[in-house]
Scaffold this motif. Sequence first.
Motif, PDB file in Angstrom:
ATOM      1  N   GLN A  16      24.325 -80.322  52.355  1.00 59.23           N
ATOM      2  CA  GLN A  16      23.675 -79.022  52.200  1.00 59.23           C
ATOM      3  C   GLN A  16      22.354 -78.943  52.963  1.00 59.23           C
ATOM      4  OE1 GLN A  16      23.277 -78.768  47.948  1.00 59.23           O
ATOM      5  NE2 GLN A  16      25.230 -77.723  47.674  1.00 59.23           N
ATOM      6  N   HIS A  17      22.172 -77.813  53.640  1.00 61.48           N
ATOM      7  CA  HIS A  17      20.900 -77.461  54.263  1.00 61.48           C
ATOM      8  C   HIS A  17      20.722 -75.970  54.024  1.00 61.48           C
ATOM      9  CE1 HIS A  17      20.434 -81.322  56.361  1.00 61.48           C
ATOM     10  NE2 HIS A  17      21.748 -81.271  56.531  1.00 61.48           N
ATOM     11  N   PHE A  18      19.822 -75.593  53.120  1.00 62.43           N
ATOM     12  CA  PHE A  18      19.668 -74.196  52.737  1.00 62.43           C
ATOM     13  C   PHE A  18      18.894 -73.431  53.805  1.00 62.43           C
ATOM     14  CE2 PHE A  18      19.749 -75.634  48.025  1.00 62.43           C
ATOM     15  CZ  PHE A  18      21.136 -75.697  48.060  1.00 62.43           C
ATOM     16  N   LEU A  19      19.469 -72.313  54.225  1.00 63.55           N
ATOM     17  CA  LEU A  19      18.837 -71.469  55.233  1.00 63.55           C
ATOM     18  C   LEU A  19      17.621 -70.768  54.626  1.00 63.55           C
ATOM     19  CD1 LEU A  19      19.033 -70.364  58.114  1.00 63.55           C
ATOM     20  CD2 LEU A  19      20.533 -68.554  57.238  1.00 63.55           C
ATOM     21  N   ARG A  20      16.484 -70.848  55.336  1.00 62.40           N
ATOM     22  CA  ARG A  20      15.237 -70.284  54.826  1.00 62.40           C
ATOM     23  C   ARG A  20      14.610 -69.270  55.765  1.00 62.40           C
ATOM     24  NH1 ARG A  20      16.223 -70.854  50.479  1.00 62.40           N
ATOM     25  NH2 ARG A  20      15.567 -72.413  48.964  1.00 62.40           N
ATOM     26  N   ASP A  21      14.871 -69.366  57.062  1.00 58.81           N
ATOM     27  CA  ASP A  21      14.197 -68.528  58.047  1.00 58.81           C
ATOM     28  C   ASP A  21      14.706 -67.087  57.987  1.00 58.81           C
ATOM     29  OD1 ASP A  21      12.486 -68.282  60.504  1.00 58.81           O
ATOM     30  OD2 ASP A  21      14.424 -67.727  61.361  1.00 58.81           O
ATOM     31  N   GLN A  22      13.817 -66.158  57.671  1.00 56.05           N
ATOM     32  CA  GLN A  22      14.211 -64.760  57.493  1.00 56.05           C
ATOM     33  C   GLN A  22      14.725 -64.125  58.788  1.00 56.05           C
ATOM     34  OE1 GLN A  22      14.438 -62.841  54.636  1.00 56.05           O
ATOM     35  NE2 GLN A  22      14.176 -64.857  53.674  1.00 56.05           N
ATOM     36  N   ARG A  23      14.155 -64.514  59.911  1.00 54.92           N
ATOM     37  CA  ARG A  23      14.616 -63.954  61.187  1.00 54.92           C
ATOM     38  C   ARG A  23      16.063 -64.360  61.440  1.00 54.92           C
ATOM     39  NH1 ARG A  23      14.587 -65.821  66.595  1.00 54.92           N
ATOM     40  NH2 ARG A  23      14.560 -64.106  68.116  1.00 54.92           N
ATOM     41  N   THR A  24      16.385 -65.626  61.166  1.00 54.72           N
ATOM     42  CA  THR A  24      17.761 -66.097  61.362  1.00 54.72           C
ATOM     43  C   THR A  24      18.710 -65.404  60.391  1.00 54.72           C
ATOM     44  OG1 THR A  24      16.951 -68.255  62.098  1.00 54.72           O
ATOM     45  CG2 THR A  24      19.249 -68.133  61.395  1.00 54.72           C
ATOM     46  N   ILE A  25      18.278 -65.257  59.148  1.00 57.80           N
ATOM     47  CA  ILE A  25      19.103 -64.572  58.147  1.00 57.80           C
ATOM     48  C   ILE A  25      19.475 -63.177  58.625  1.00 57.80           C
ATOM     49  CG2 ILE A  25      19.051 -63.532  55.835  1.00 57.80           C
ATOM     50  CD1 ILE A  25      17.339 -66.001  54.993  1.00 57.80           C
ATOM     51  N   CYS A 166      42.302 -66.880  67.889  1.00 57.80           N
ATOM     52  CA  CYS A 166      41.047 -66.121  67.839  1.00 57.80           C
ATOM     53  C   CYS A 166      40.473 -65.829  69.217  1.00 57.80           C
ATOM     54  CB  CYS A 166      39.977 -66.898  67.061  1.00 57.80           C
ATOM     55  SG  CYS A 166      40.436 -67.424  65.416  1.00 57.80           S
ATOM     56  N   GLU A 167      39.678 -64.777  69.264  1.00 60.98           N
ATOM     57  CA  GLU A 167      38.743 -64.559  70.362  1.00 60.98           C
ATOM     58  C   GLU A 167      37.398 -65.050  69.844  1.00 60.98           C
ATOM     59  OE1 GLU A 167      38.849 -60.443  71.229  1.00 60.98           O
ATOM     60  OE2 GLU A 167      40.921 -60.459  71.958  1.00 60.98           O
ATOM     61  N   ALA A 168      36.812 -66.043  70.492  1.00 59.61           N
ATOM     62  CA  ALA A 168      35.612 -66.693  69.969  1.00 59.61           C
ATOM     63  C   ALA A 168      34.462 -66.592  70.962  1.00 59.61           C
ATOM     64  CB  ALA A 168      35.904 -68.159  69.647  1.00 59.61           C
ATOM     65  N   GLU A 169      33.256 -66.449  70.424  1.00 57.19           N
ATOM     66  CA  GLU A 169      32.065 -66.412  71.274  1.00 57.19           C
ATOM     67  C   GLU A 169      30.874 -66.987  70.519  1.00 57.19           C
ATOM     68  OE1 GLU A 169      30.361 -62.550  72.066  1.00 57.19           O
ATOM     69  OE2 GLU A 169      31.320 -61.676  70.289  1.00 57.19           O
ATOM     70  N   LYS A 170      30.037 -67.687  71.239  1.00 62.66           N
ATOM     71  CA  LYS A 170      28.784 -68.184  70.678  1.00 62.66           C
ATOM     72  C   LYS A 170      27.757 -67.069  70.728  1.00 62.66           C
ATOM     73  CE  LYS A 170      25.162 -71.608  71.567  1.00 62.66           C
ATOM     74  NZ  LYS A 170      24.772 -72.809  72.335  1.00 62.66           N
ATOM     75  N   LEU A 171      27.004 -66.895  69.631  1.00 59.38           N
ATOM     76  CA  LEU A 171      26.016 -65.826  69.557  1.00 59.38           C
ATOM     77  C   LEU A 171      24.596 -66.322  69.814  1.00 59.38           C
ATOM     78  CD1 LEU A 171      27.411 -63.856  66.479  1.00 59.38           C
ATOM     79  CD2 LEU A 171      27.833 -63.455  68.910  1.00 59.38           C
ATOM     80  N   PHE A 172      24.159 -67.340  69.080  1.00 59.06           N
ATOM     81  CA  PHE A 172      22.807 -67.868  69.290  1.00 59.06           C
ATOM     82  C   PHE A 172      22.655 -69.225  68.607  1.00 59.06           C
ATOM     83  CE2 PHE A 172      22.725 -64.933  65.657  1.00 59.06           C
ATOM     84  CZ  PHE A 172      22.148 -65.706  64.655  1.00 59.06           C
ATOM     85  N   ASP A 173      21.620 -69.955  69.028  1.00 59.16           N
ATOM     86  CA  ASP A 173      21.304 -71.259  68.446  1.00 59.16           C
ATOM     87  C   ASP A 173      20.277 -71.094  67.322  1.00 59.16           C
ATOM     88  OD1 ASP A 173      22.943 -72.742  70.176  1.00 59.16           O
ATOM     89  OD2 ASP A 173      21.381 -72.796  71.716  1.00 59.16           O
ATOM     90  N   VAL A 174      20.275 -72.062  66.407  1.00 60.85           N
ATOM     91  CA  VAL A 174      19.336 -72.061  65.283  1.00 60.85           C
ATOM     92  C   VAL A 174      18.658 -73.432  65.220  1.00 60.85           C
ATOM     93  CG1 VAL A 174      19.025 -71.736  62.800  1.00 60.85           C
ATOM     94  CG2 VAL A 174      20.794 -70.435  64.021  1.00 60.85           C
ATOM     95  N   ALA A 175      17.336 -73.436  65.240  1.00 59.62           N
ATOM     96  CA  ALA A 175      16.571 -74.686  65.238  1.00 59.62           C
ATOM     97  C   ALA A 175      16.599 -75.330  63.855  1.00 59.62           C
ATOM     98  CB  ALA A 175      15.130 -74.408  65.661  1.00 59.62           C
ATOM     99  N   PRO A 176      16.424 -76.651  63.775  1.00 57.58           N
ATOM    100  CA  PRO A 176      16.424 -77.349  62.485  1.00 57.58           C
ATOM    101  C   PRO A 176      15.405 -76.805  61.486  1.00 57.58           C
ATOM    102  CG  PRO A 176      16.590 -78.927  64.279  1.00 57.58           C
ATOM    103  CD  PRO A 176      16.335 -77.595  64.918  1.00 57.58           C
ATOM    104  N   GLY A 177      14.280 -76.306  61.985  1.00 59.58           N
ATOM    105  CA  GLY A 177      13.230 -75.822  61.096  1.00 59.58           C
ATOM    106  C   GLY A 177      13.599 -74.596  60.283  1.00 59.58           C
ATOM    107  N   ALA A 178      14.754 -73.971  60.574  1.00 56.68           N
ATOM    108  CA  ALA A 178      15.183 -72.791  59.813  1.00 56.68           C
ATOM    109  C   ALA A 178      15.774 -73.163  58.464  1.00 56.68           C
ATOM    110  CB  ALA A 178      16.214 -71.996  60.614  1.00 56.68           C
ATOM    111  N   PHE A 179      15.934 -74.478  58.216  1.00 57.36           N
ATOM    112  CA  PHE A 179      16.615 -74.938  57.006  1.00 57.36           C
ATOM    113  C   PHE A 179      15.694 -75.784  56.131  1.00 57.36           C
ATOM    114  CE2 PHE A 179      19.698 -74.535  60.411  1.00 57.36           C
ATOM    115  CZ  PHE A 179      20.750 -73.845  59.822  1.00 57.36           C
TER     116      PHE A 179
END
Length: 275
Positions: A16-25, A166-179
């Motif tokens: 588990q790594h709980f998402l905390r960053d509001q911008r990423t959310i 599926c049709e798949a695409e990458k949207l964006f990366d998320v840094a470790p500090g968001a968790f």
Amino acid sequence: MKDEGSEPYPSKRLGQHFLRDQRTIHRIIDALAPKRDETIIEIGPGTGALTSVLIERAGHVVAVEFDNKLGPLLQERFASFENFKLVMGDALTVDFCAQILPARSARIVANLPYNISTAILQRLIAQRACLDDMVLMLQREVVERVLALPGTTDRGFISVLVEAYCEAEKLFDVAPGAFRPPPKVWSSVMRLRFRPRIDTENTDETLLWQVVSAGFAQKRKTILNNLRHASGRLQESLKLNGGASIVLCKAGIDLKRRAETLTVEEWQRITQAQL
């Protein structure tokens, strides 16, 4: 709402790594763009960071959580909302199509645990009959493997499986500090849309995925060598059709090729050469 200090600490055992960053959310929610007439399945709601926003924007939210210690917290936060349903269970065994009834279809959003993310992805594809699309956050290396094209070293079983359905695409990366706590690796958010008509139509799908699985058994070996060491039903099927080399020749596949070079269509030809 409880403050962060009183919330259960993420379980290392469960990855588990709980998402905390509001911008990423909000970037994830915006990518999903839930509507008032839609049912959204959230896998692994954790402490409800995404859930709280989903409830405001979606018609119905079905949250699937495995960790029993998080159940009371989620009930306390969201049980009063009529459009919220909590399912305590394992995403690897939950019948998603049954859980969304009376809705006939749903969309998926999830921050998947690193240790079982590919297994859950396979499970979701297996239940695609009632799923429209998915916005998933996974370890960045897993997303790279999922999207790997034929001829690249990252290409593997999961790449072929996702490409077939599926049709798949990458949207964006998320840094470790968001968790909380920060993982040791980066994450990526990707979108997968299920195809209206799957590319494996008119193919024995069970046999197809046995062929693909066997083909990738040892990536450094040729497709011929890997198929020669197949077991079970696939081994019997190959023998009935003259052996692996004959089947590959019938399918028009060079015997020296490796599994990562093959397209979905070529995997289908190997399967159809046995029918």
